[in-house]
Design a protein around this motif. Structure first.
Motif, mmCIF file in Angstrom:
data_model
loop_
_atom_site.group_PDB
_atom_site.id
_atom_site.type_symbol
_atom_site.label_atom_id
_atom_site.label_comp_id
_atom_site.label_asym_id
_atom_site.label_seq_id
_atom_site.Cartn_x
_atom_site.Cartn_y
_atom_site.Cartn_z
ATOM 1 N N LEU A 58 0.941 -1.425 -0.229
ATOM 2 C CA LEU A 58 -0.116 -0.008 -0.005
ATOM 3 C C LEU A 58 0.849 1.231 0.005
ATOM 4 N N LEU A 59 2.036 1.272 0.791
ATOM 5 C CA LEU A 59 2.889 2.368 0.390
ATOM 6 C C LEU A 59 3.616 2.761 -0.756
ATOM 7 N N CYS A 60 3.671 1.410 -1.413
ATOM 8 C CA CYS A 60 4.411 1.909 -2.720
ATOM 9 C C CYS A 60 3.094 2.022 -3.700
ATOM 10 N N ILE A 61 1.949 1.933 -3.667
ATOM 11 C CA ILE A 61 1.106 2.080 -4.639
ATOM 12 C C ILE A 61 0.681 3.789 -4.332
ATOM 13 N N SER A 62 0.626 4.086 -2.993
ATOM 14 C CA SER A 62 0.631 5.639 -2.556
ATOM 15 C C SER A 62 1.846 6.343 -3.373
ATOM 16 N N ALA A 63 2.842 5.663 -3.191
ATOM 17 C CA ALA A 63 3.996 6.655 -3.616
ATOM 18 C C ALA A 63 3.982 6.801 -5.151
ATOM 19 N N PHE B 108 1.115 6.910 -6.925
ATOM 20 C CA PHE B 108 0.086 7.916 -7.110
ATOM 21 C C PHE B 108 0.694 9.305 -6.878
ATOM 22 N N LYS B 109 1.250 9.555 -5.897
ATOM 23 C CA LYS B 109 1.974 10.910 -5.652
ATOM 24 C C LYS B 109 2.901 11.417 -6.617
#
Length: 83
Positions: free
Chosen positions: A19-24, A26-27
């Motif tokens: 989830l952290l990678c997916i968030s990164a 998108f950012k």
């Protein structure tokens, strides 16, 4: 069975990292897509400024669906800069 496997996976560090990678991702995509304030955003801010001054009828006349400009007005009391 599948629900139990999903439950075990969400309790691990792997799920958090995923989830952290997916968030990164998108950012980074949002940072690369630098468009600034769009023309409708300028209208929202104009109506929000009217709302902040107490001119609700004038703001509603310009933009009848005024939930988003009203939200901008509320945020303006926390963050005093319009842009």
């Amino acid at each position: 069975m599948m629900l139990q496997n999903l439950s075990k996976w969400t309790e691990t560090k792997g799920a958090f990292l995923f989830l952290l990678c997916i968030s990164a991702v998108f950012k980074v995509l949002l940072a690369l897509h630098d468009t600034g304030i769009t023309s409708d955003g300028v209208g929202y801010i104009s109506v929000a400024q009217l709302f902040a001054l107490g001119n609700f009828r004038e703001g509603h006349a310009i933009f009848p669906m005024s939930a988003y400009p009203f939200l901008i007005t509320l945020v303006h009391f926390v963050i005093p800069h319009w842009v």
